[in-house]
Motif scaffolding. Sequence first.
Motif, PDB file in Angstrom:
ATOM      1  N   ARG A  63      22.696 -43.991  56.311  1.00  0.00           N
ATOM      2  CA  ARG A  63      23.770 -44.429  55.407  1.00  0.00           C
ATOM      3  C   ARG A  63      23.426 -45.733  54.689  1.00  0.00           C
ATOM      4  O   ARG A  63      23.855 -45.959  53.561  1.00  0.00           O
ATOM      5  CB  ARG A  63      25.061 -44.584  56.209  1.00  0.00           C
ATOM      6  N   THR A  64      22.665 -46.600  55.321  1.00  0.00           N
ATOM      7  CA  THR A  64      22.329 -47.903  54.733  1.00  0.00           C
ATOM      8  C   THR A  64      20.865 -47.999  54.311  1.00  0.00           C
ATOM      9  O   THR A  64      20.422 -49.051  53.860  1.00  0.00           O
ATOM     10  CB  THR A  64      22.646 -49.036  55.733  1.00  0.00           C
ATOM     11  N   SER A 126      23.062 -39.415  52.656  1.00  0.00           N
ATOM     12  CA  SER A 126      23.959 -40.369  53.307  1.00  0.00           C
ATOM     13  C   SER A 126      24.231 -39.955  54.715  1.00  0.00           C
ATOM     14  O   SER A 126      23.907 -38.933  55.172  1.00  0.00           O
ATOM     15  CB  SER A 126      25.261 -40.518  52.556  1.00  0.00           C
TER      16      SER A 126
END
Length: 126
Positions: A63-64, A126
């Motif tokens: 996600r990051t 994601s």
Amino acid sequence: MSRSERSPLLLAGLLATAGAAHFARPRTFDAIVPRSLPGSPRAWTYASGVAELALAAGIALPRTRKAAALATAAFFVGVFPANVKMAVDWRHRPAPQKAAAYGRLPVQVPLVLWARGVARGSEGRS
């Protein structure tokens, strides 16, 4: 696991190892902090270690990953002056140490490209 799936994890592992080394052997890193930076070299050593650990965690998480990989590319550019300082300071050391110091300089380019590749590879995920 494909190469594209391993690459971010390998980069995260490299960053985590380097970040931990800043705490395990801080004196080594203190010596390459440019004198022009304000504050103590130890503070910069610890700050860069924390940054590397945070970047590693960010890259490890899908996600990051993109943002962390782009930040990692910028980080590798930002620490280049420390590598230049090391090369200058070590220019009179024995050949193996001098070679290691000089060898760090061109390695920054593939590291930046690797981080950018990880960011590109995470687009749309994601």
